[in-house]
Design an enzyme around this catalytic site. Sequence first.
Site, PDB file in Angstrom:
ATOM      1  N   TYR A  22     -63.610 -49.403  -4.129  1.00 13.60           N
ATOM      2  CA  TYR A  22     -64.381 -49.502  -5.375  1.00 13.60           C
ATOM      3  C   TYR A  22     -65.585 -50.433  -5.232  1.00 13.60           C
ATOM      4  O   TYR A  22     -65.869 -51.224  -6.128  1.00 13.60           O
ATOM      5  CB  TYR A  22     -63.469 -49.977  -6.530  1.00 13.60           C
ATOM      6  CG  TYR A  22     -62.626 -48.847  -7.069  1.00 13.60           C
ATOM      7  CD1 TYR A  22     -63.144 -47.972  -8.009  1.00 13.60           C
ATOM      8  CD2 TYR A  22     -61.334 -48.630  -6.605  1.00 13.60           C
ATOM      9  CE1 TYR A  22     -62.392 -46.908  -8.484  1.00 13.60           C
ATOM     10  CE2 TYR A  22     -60.570 -47.559  -7.082  1.00 13.60           C
ATOM     11  CZ  TYR A  22     -61.115 -46.714  -8.021  1.00 13.60           C
ATOM     12  OH  TYR A  22     -60.370 -45.664  -8.481  1.00 13.60           O
ATOM     13  N   TYR A 149     -55.474 -43.005 -16.290  1.00 17.07           N
ATOM     14  CA  TYR A 149     -55.650 -43.228 -14.853  1.00 17.07           C
ATOM     15  C   TYR A 149     -54.268 -43.210 -14.205  1.00 17.07           C
ATOM     16  O   TYR A 149     -53.389 -43.983 -14.585  1.00 17.07           O
ATOM     17  CB  TYR A 149     -56.332 -44.574 -14.581  1.00 17.07           C
ATOM     18  CG  TYR A 149     -56.437 -44.852 -13.091  1.00 17.07           C
ATOM     19  CD1 TYR A 149     -57.415 -44.231 -12.317  1.00 17.07           C
ATOM     20  CD2 TYR A 149     -55.527 -45.688 -12.453  1.00 17.07           C
ATOM     21  CE1 TYR A 149     -57.490 -44.444 -10.954  1.00 17.07           C
ATOM     22  CE2 TYR A 149     -55.596 -45.906 -11.085  1.00 17.07           C
ATOM     23  CZ  TYR A 149     -56.578 -45.283 -10.340  1.00 17.07           C
ATOM     24  OH  TYR A 149     -56.648 -45.495  -8.985  1.00 17.07           O
ATOM     25  N   ASP A 243     -45.609 -43.090 -16.579  1.00 13.66           N
ATOM     26  CA  ASP A 243     -46.261 -43.799 -15.472  1.00 13.66           C
ATOM     27  C   ASP A 243     -46.275 -45.289 -15.835  1.00 13.66           C
ATOM     28  O   ASP A 243     -47.179 -45.770 -16.507  1.00 13.66           O
ATOM     29  CB  ASP A 243     -47.672 -43.263 -15.258  1.00 13.66           C
ATOM     30  CG  ASP A 243     -48.409 -43.996 -14.134  1.00 13.66           C
ATOM     31  OD1 ASP A 243     -47.884 -45.019 -13.639  1.00 13.66           O
ATOM     32  OD2 ASP A 243     -49.508 -43.544 -13.752  1.00 13.66           O
ATOM     33  N   LYS A 272     -47.100 -51.303  -8.133  1.00 13.18           N
ATOM     34  CA  LYS A 272     -47.710 -52.596  -8.484  1.00 13.18           C
ATOM     35  C   LYS A 272     -46.725 -53.777  -8.475  1.00 13.18           C
ATOM     36  O   LYS A 272     -46.510 -54.377  -7.441  1.00 13.18           O
ATOM     37  CB  LYS A 272     -48.459 -52.477  -9.798  1.00 13.18           C
ATOM     38  CG  LYS A 272     -49.679 -51.538  -9.662  1.00 13.18           C
ATOM     39  CD  LYS A 272     -50.814 -51.891 -10.587  1.00 13.18           C
ATOM     40  CE  LYS A 272     -52.093 -51.200 -10.181  1.00 13.18           C
ATOM     41  NZ  LYS A 272     -52.363 -49.940 -10.910  1.00 13.18           N
TER      42      LYS A 272
HETATM   43  C1  LIG Z   1     -52.824 -48.580 -10.357  1.00 16.09           C
HETATM   44  C2  LIG Z   1     -52.193 -47.417 -11.043  1.00 16.09           C
HETATM   45  C3  LIG Z   1     -51.828 -46.264 -10.326  1.00 16.09           C
HETATM   46  C4  LIG Z   1     -52.128 -46.095  -8.866  1.00 16.09           C
HETATM   47  O1  LIG Z   1     -51.433 -47.007  -8.077  1.00 16.09           O
HETATM   48  P1  LIG Z   1     -51.981 -47.354  -6.607  1.00 16.09           P
HETATM   49  O2  LIG Z   1     -50.898 -48.153  -6.011  1.00 16.09           O
HETATM   50  O3  LIG Z   1     -53.248 -48.106  -6.799  1.00 16.09           O
HETATM   51  O4  LIG Z   1     -52.199 -46.046  -5.908  1.00 16.09           O
HETATM   52  C5  LIG Z   1     -51.189 -45.248 -11.012  1.00 16.09           C
HETATM   53  N1  LIG Z   1     -50.934 -45.351 -12.325  1.00 16.09           N
HETATM   54  C6  LIG Z   1     -51.281 -46.433 -13.046  1.00 16.09           C
HETATM   55  C7  LIG Z   1     -50.944 -46.480 -14.494  1.00 16.09           C
HETATM   56  C8  LIG Z   1     -51.933 -47.491 -12.435  1.00 16.09           C
HETATM   57  O5  LIG Z   1     -52.312 -48.560 -13.163  1.00 16.09           O
END
Ligand SMILES: *Cc1c(COP(=O)(O)O)cnc(C)c1O
Length: 432
Positions: A22, A149, A243, A272
Amino acid sequence: MSTTGNSQNLATRDNQVIWHPYTQMKTAALPVPIVRGEGALLYDERGKEYIDAVASWWVNLHGHSHPHIAKKVSEQLQTLEHVIFAGFTHQPAVELAEGLLRILPEGQSRVFYSDNGSTAVEVALKMAIQYWANQGTPKRKIIAFRDSYHGDTFGAMSVSSRSAFTAPFWSYLFEVAFIDVPIPGNENETIVQLEAHAASGDIAAFIYEPLVLGTAGMVMYEPAVLDNLLTICQQHDILTIADEVMTGFGRTGKLFASHYLQQKPDMVCLSKGLTGGTMALGVTTCSNRIYEAFLANDKSKTLFHGHSYTANPVACAAGIASLELTTSPETEQRIAHIAARHQAFATELAPLPGIKEVRQRGTIIAIEFADESTSYFSNLRDTFYNYALEQGVILRPLGNIIYIIPPYCITDEQLAKVYQTIKGMQQLVSNN
Ligand SMILES: *Cc1c(COP(=O)(O)O)cnc(C)c1O
């Protein structure tokens, strides 16, 4: 070639060999070399300290170089660093899966490992699509929020917002039925949109960021409307994918955002905070109903998906250690304390000139500045970013939105300094 004692500094050497995420490499400032981290603080080469107010891209939960996680990781590294995960298993993978299923929303019964949030999403999408295919009733479409996202790989990009970030790839992304985010006041429109898509009968799954859309700018909506949406999905036999890559592990004030809801998802994506921000690890969990649709004597019904580092034992050990910290009463208290302080700051900041809106849930607070340009490319963004960095605070604005997602160990003093920095930004814009 010598890697130490180089006369050039690290940032200059980096600039000759590395391509950062980025980052517009032509115009970006040289990166700040970080040599050490402890608690909520990071230290650069010259010993300057920075408060990590964004938890290093939302991953860090308990502070940097946490001794408990470091010990568990180091022990695991000296016992078993990795083993193929097809045909073999190991203690850390089983223990972490058991630990996660104990605290995840009701109904989750199987854990599938991968490496990051995007792959966790890819796996969930493939599970959902193949679930229907395996039963001889293929369904083609996925429903997602327009501003969502879900990651940077192609499937994850497909179900994410059609933004400037993905524009070069639009024609390669699969078609998705997008619905508006049900922000307060918008709930009924979203429900009507979902019902219209659901009626087509061709929907495999609905994927959503529960209660907080991170990358969209910490856009928030209420549990009641999400419960409504999930109920509609159940009525139309649409699978639901939470998610929780960003919202998981206490971020929203509860262990998972899904815990605010009556209705439970069929699948959950995690990454994360999963390892406390130590190692790359992703998890997709599903209910028995999904899992059982893949059980067959016919081998074509297998989920043919896996990564070289699936269930890496060192990453799983970090996950177990982080989970122990996350579920401790101390962390629970810290989360409640940060949430209360955020609330007080929101009340103080909201009426000030230049502030459009302050949103907060749990340990997440977002301050939206009034600005004609709400774009990621806005100049305000760079001004704010550099201003904070000078103060020794890492804040990475999303356009004109500043947010704080701190490590839970952040001290009151450090949090006060982050708030003070944001007030400084408010004064910058209102003096102009
Ligand atoms: C950061 C994120 C992702 C992607 O995760 P990465 O480990 O960066 O590939 C997917 N969904 C959400 C809600 C996110 O915040």
